[in-house]
Design a protein around this motif. Structure first.
Motif, PDB file in Angstrom:
ATOM      1  N   GLU B 253       0.836  -1.207   0.000  1.00  0.00           N
ATOM      2  CA  GLU B 253       0.000   0.000   0.000  1.00  0.00           C
ATOM      3  C   GLU B 253       0.872   1.258   0.000  1.00  0.00           C
ATOM      4  O   GLU B 253       0.583   2.226  -0.722  1.00  0.00           O
ATOM      5  N   ALA B 254       1.932   1.226   0.784  1.00  0.00           N
ATOM      6  CA  ALA B 254       2.825   2.395   0.843  1.00  0.00           C
ATOM      7  C   ALA B 254       3.412   2.690  -0.540  1.00  0.00           C
ATOM      8  O   ALA B 254       3.523   3.854  -0.952  1.00  0.00           O
ATOM      9  N   MET B 255       3.748   1.628  -1.259  1.00  0.00           N
ATOM     10  CA  MET B 255       4.332   1.829  -2.596  1.00  0.00           C
ATOM     11  C   MET B 255       3.311   2.410  -3.574  1.00  0.00           C
ATOM     12  O   MET B 255       3.657   3.166  -4.484  1.00  0.00           O
ATOM     13  N   ALA B 266       2.871   7.557   2.017  1.00  0.00           N
ATOM     14  CA  ALA B 266       3.718   6.390   1.749  1.00  0.00           C
ATOM     15  C   ALA B 266       4.649   6.149   2.930  1.00  0.00           C
ATOM     16  O   ALA B 266       4.817   5.018   3.400  1.00  0.00           O
ATOM     17  N   CYS B 267       5.256   7.222   3.424  1.00  0.00           N
ATOM     18  CA  CYS B 267       6.213   7.116   4.525  1.00  0.00           C
ATOM     19  C   CYS B 267       5.502   6.653   5.799  1.00  0.00           C
ATOM     20  O   CYS B 267       6.002   5.780   6.509  1.00  0.00           O
ATOM     21  N   GLU B 268       4.311   7.196   6.034  1.00  0.00           N
ATOM     22  CA  GLU B 268       3.573   6.856   7.256  1.00  0.00           C
ATOM     23  C   GLU B 268       3.163   5.378   7.256  1.00  0.00           C
ATOM     24  O   GLU B 268       3.402   4.660   8.230  1.00  0.00           O
ATOM     25  N   VAL B 269       2.575   4.933   6.135  1.00  0.00           N
ATOM     26  CA  VAL B 269       2.131   3.528   6.053  1.00  0.00           C
ATOM     27  C   VAL B 269       3.342   2.596   6.118  1.00  0.00           C
ATOM     28  O   VAL B 269       3.308   1.522   6.724  1.00  0.00           O
ATOM     29  N   VAL B 293      11.215   2.769   3.634  1.00  0.00           N
ATOM     30  CA  VAL B 293      11.180   4.004   4.429  1.00  0.00           C
ATOM     31  C   VAL B 293      12.311   4.926   3.955  1.00  0.00           C
ATOM     32  O   VAL B 293      12.110   6.121   3.711  1.00  0.00           O
ATOM     33  N   VAL B 294      13.497   4.341   3.771  1.00  0.00           N
ATOM     34  CA  VAL B 294      14.645   5.143   3.322  1.00  0.00           C
ATOM     35  C   VAL B 294      14.371   5.704   1.915  1.00  0.00           C
ATOM     36  O   VAL B 294      14.631   6.878   1.630  1.00  0.00           O
ATOM     37  N   ALA B 299      13.102  10.125  -1.699  1.00  0.00           N
ATOM     38  CA  ALA B 299      12.230  10.701  -2.738  1.00  0.00           C
ATOM     39  C   ALA B 299      11.649  12.040  -2.291  1.00  0.00           C
ATOM     40  O   ALA B 299      11.357  12.907  -3.117  1.00  0.00           O
ATOM     41  N   ALA B 300      11.486  12.198  -0.962  1.00  0.00           N
ATOM     42  CA  ALA B 300      10.957  13.470  -0.435  1.00  0.00           C
ATOM     43  C   ALA B 300      12.066  14.524  -0.338  1.00  0.00           C
ATOM     44  O   ALA B 300      11.826  15.625   0.162  1.00  0.00           O
ATOM     45  N   GLY B 301      13.268  14.160  -0.766  1.00  0.00           N
ATOM     46  CA  GLY B 301      14.380  15.118  -0.763  1.00  0.00           C
ATOM     47  C   GLY B 301      15.090  15.214   0.589  1.00  0.00           C
ATOM     48  O   GLY B 301      15.943  16.080   0.781  1.00  0.00           O
TER      49      GLY B 301
END
Lengths: 176, 449
Positions: B253-255, B266-269, B293-294, B299-301
């Motif tokens: 789901e996160a992906m 995505a990070c939270e799940v 997670v990494v 990806a979020a910079g």
């Protein structure tokens, strides 16, 4: 690895099943499983458990959850068989040639009467199926459904029709 | 059977046994017409009898069963399964020593492998291999399918043979997806669905199918369907109280959230998944959860946060030593290094990852990493180096038999590289195109738009 490494020898299956007996009875009663089918369903459940036991993390939760799913499946199968019998019967009757036309007219009238009590969407679909002999792809095309959704909708409509034919609330026009 | 608590048809002249068979779909065409006409004629007692089989009624009676009798009836099967598991383990030790070709010969020539337990061992091996070598996983899963198809559908209880076949087809679909063969995966998943339909409705099988469906829909970028399937699988795992497998679905789901561009979600799940996945049950899955997670931080910079989390995690990649995971590590490190401005180190990692994906014959990942490298070259004005990179990529796609239109798109890239006309915008459009063309092999790349 996907497998829960549990030594089957250390699982006391009879004890677990006896602990769950009351819960099983409650589930079977809630789903109104006929007594003569209840034992078959429980036995199928235990057989399934034996084939999957190495992968099951919480046996009690799996057994209760699976029993609920089996009960739903039991009713779904029963309903589907009746729906199929009625659907096949109607298709067969309405396709029967000339000499039985009086009977066919009666069936057509009874069917039209039953269909009139259904939602508009089902009326259109069922008239195409039984009145114009359209197959699923043709129905999908005429009513603007996708190939996958038309099957689901048709199944719901057939279920509604079956319910209507078996109901007492609405007498059919050509009742003899 | 219409039982004592259901209605009889005593009030009419039609045999109740015939009505019962009509309800079971077990009638001749003439009998079917007879009962149908009778029902349409308005027989109340027959309608009531069938209504009791069609819907839940107000009338209730206790469903009784004997657990003693059930246990006695399954005792033989329990012993048989235990004995088969023991024998299968013995066969497995020997079987593993052979190369795949010989393994296929053994499977074809001997019925001793045709057991539920041996099929399970093949599926386990396929699952373990999918991280490192999806082609080897595919081979094991196809072997499991061959065994499952030779086992009679009702040999281990009603319908459970269909469950096993559905499971094997699902695993085949999943490993095909992992090799980027989404068309093959779609066909295999359809076969899994067909077998599942005839199966027992066992929840682990249903949930695994939904998880594979979600993974495939995600790869096909059909995100709404992917989310619906993965949430359904999560609810089944929750129902049977398996937090580890629910965590696996959460990972998927996160992906999906990531691909939809919702990095925060995505990070939270993903962090929730890390908390649920049990490393003792599947260490590689636990690693994958933390890897993601990494990746999402990167990806979020948030390069520093990503590098900090990665520092704890790096030894685990090497401990498992899986080729695919190590390649993904290199790719992720390369992207983090690029974010941090360490371009030489980033380039070296991109090159290692690209070579690895080419050797593993995973064409679309190889191409995506190559495009990352190309962006790095383009941004640094190193136009000469784009030429061999583009030429190599075209050659790799041809060699691996990738769809014609995808090859044509890369030839556009090669042409632009030769003409020294590659732009970062072109590379990004190519990257997007390569994601889509996996599922739409006839899709053309529009170089102008």
């Amino acid at each position: 690895m996907n497998i829960v490494n549990r030594d089957p020898k250390t699982d006391d299956l009879p004890e677990l099943l006896h602990q769950l007996e009351g819960e099983f009875s409650r589930i079977l009663n809630r789903f109104q499983i006929p007594p003569q089918d209840a034992e078959d369903i429980v036995q199928d459940l235990v057989v399934l458990f034996l084939t999957k036991r190495n992968e099951i993390e919480s046996p009690a939760a799996w057994l209760a959850g699976t029993l609920r799913m089996r009960c739903i499946l039991f009713w779904r199968t029963r309903r589907r068989r009746i729906m199929e019998s009625i659907d096949e019967g109607l298709l067969q009757e309405l396709a029967t040639p000339g000499e039985l036309s009086q009977n066919r007219d009666d069936v057509s009238r009874d069917l039209s009467s039953a269909i009139r009590h259904l939602p508009q969407r089902c009326q259109s679909l069922l008239r195409l199926r039984y009145g114009l002999d359209c197959d699923m792809p043709e129905i999908a095309k005429k009513l603007g459904y996708s190939a996958t959704s038309v099957r689901k909708i048709a199944s719901r409509c057939l279920s509604a029709l079956t319910g209507q034919i078996l109901s007492t609330a609405q007498p059919l026009e050509a009742a003899k | 059977m219409i039982g004592p608590h259901e209605f009889s048809t005593a009030a009419c002249d039609l045999e109740s046994a015939l009505v019962e068979r009509f309800g079971d779909g077990d009638v001749t065409p003439a009998e079917r017409l007879l009962v149908l006409n009778h029902l349409l004629g308005g027989c109340e007692s027959c309608k009531r009898a069938l209504r009791g089989r069609f819907q839940l009624l107000e009338e209730r009676s206790d469903s009784t069963f004997s657990m003693q009798r059930v246990l006695a009836n399954v005792a033989d099967l329990e012993q048989r399964l235990a004995a088969e598991r023991h024998t299968a383990e013995e066969h497995w030790t020997d079987f593993q020593r052979h190369p795949p070709q010989r393994q296929w010969t053994l499977l074809r020539n001997s019925a001793r492998f045709d057991t539920w337990a041996f099929a399970e061992l093949l599926l386990e091996a396929g699952w373990a291999a999918v991280y490192d070598d999806p082609h080897a996983a595919l081979e094991y899963n196809r072997m499991a399918l061959a065994v499952a198809e030779r086992i009679a559908p009702h040999d281990y209880g009603r319908s459970s043979g269909f469950d096993l076949r559905a499971r094997a087809w699902g695993r085949v679909a999943n490993s095909l997806r992992a090799t980027s063969d989404l068309t093959g995966a779609e066909a295999a998943l359809a076969s899994a669905a067909e077998h599942l339909e005839q199966g027992s409705g066992e929840p682990l099988g249903e949930a695994e199918f939904l998880y594979f469906k979600a993974s495939l829909r995600r790869a096909q970028r059909r995100f709404d369907e992917a989310l619906a399937a993965v949430r359904e699988s999560r609810s089944i795992y929750r129902m049977i109280q398996d937090p580890h497998l629910e965590g696996r679905s959460m990972l998927c789901e996160a992906m999906i959230h990531d691909l939809r561009g919702d990095l925060e979600q995505a990070c939270e799940v993903s962090r929730l998944a890390v908390a649920q996945v049990d490393p003792r049950r599947d260490g590689r899955l636990a690693l994958a959860a933390r890897h993601n997670v990494v990746w999402f931080l990167m990806a979020a910079g948030r390069a520093s946060d990503a590098m900090r989390e990665l520092a704890d995690l790096r030894p685990l990649y090497h401990a498992y030593g899986d080729r695919m995971n190590l390649l993904r590590l290199q790719w992720m490190e390369a992207r983090i290094l690029r974010l941090q401005g360490d371009l030489p180190a980033a380039e070296a990692r991109f090159r290692e990852a690209h070579t690895g994906f080419v050797e593993a014959e995973i064409p679309y990942e190889a191409a995506t990493v190559a495009l990352d490298l190309a962006v790095l070259f383009a941004e640094s004005g190193r136009t000469q180096e784009l030429k061999p990179l583009a030429a190599d990529l075209v050659a790799v796609f041809h060699r691996l038999g990738v769809a014609r239109e995808a090859c044509a798109a890369l030839m556009v890239f090669e042409g632009a590289a030769r003409a020294e006309a590659v732009t970062v915008s072109l590379l990004r459009r190519l990257g997007d195109y390569l994601q889509k063309v996996r599922t739409q092999p006839d899709l053309r790349f529009d170089a102008e738009s």
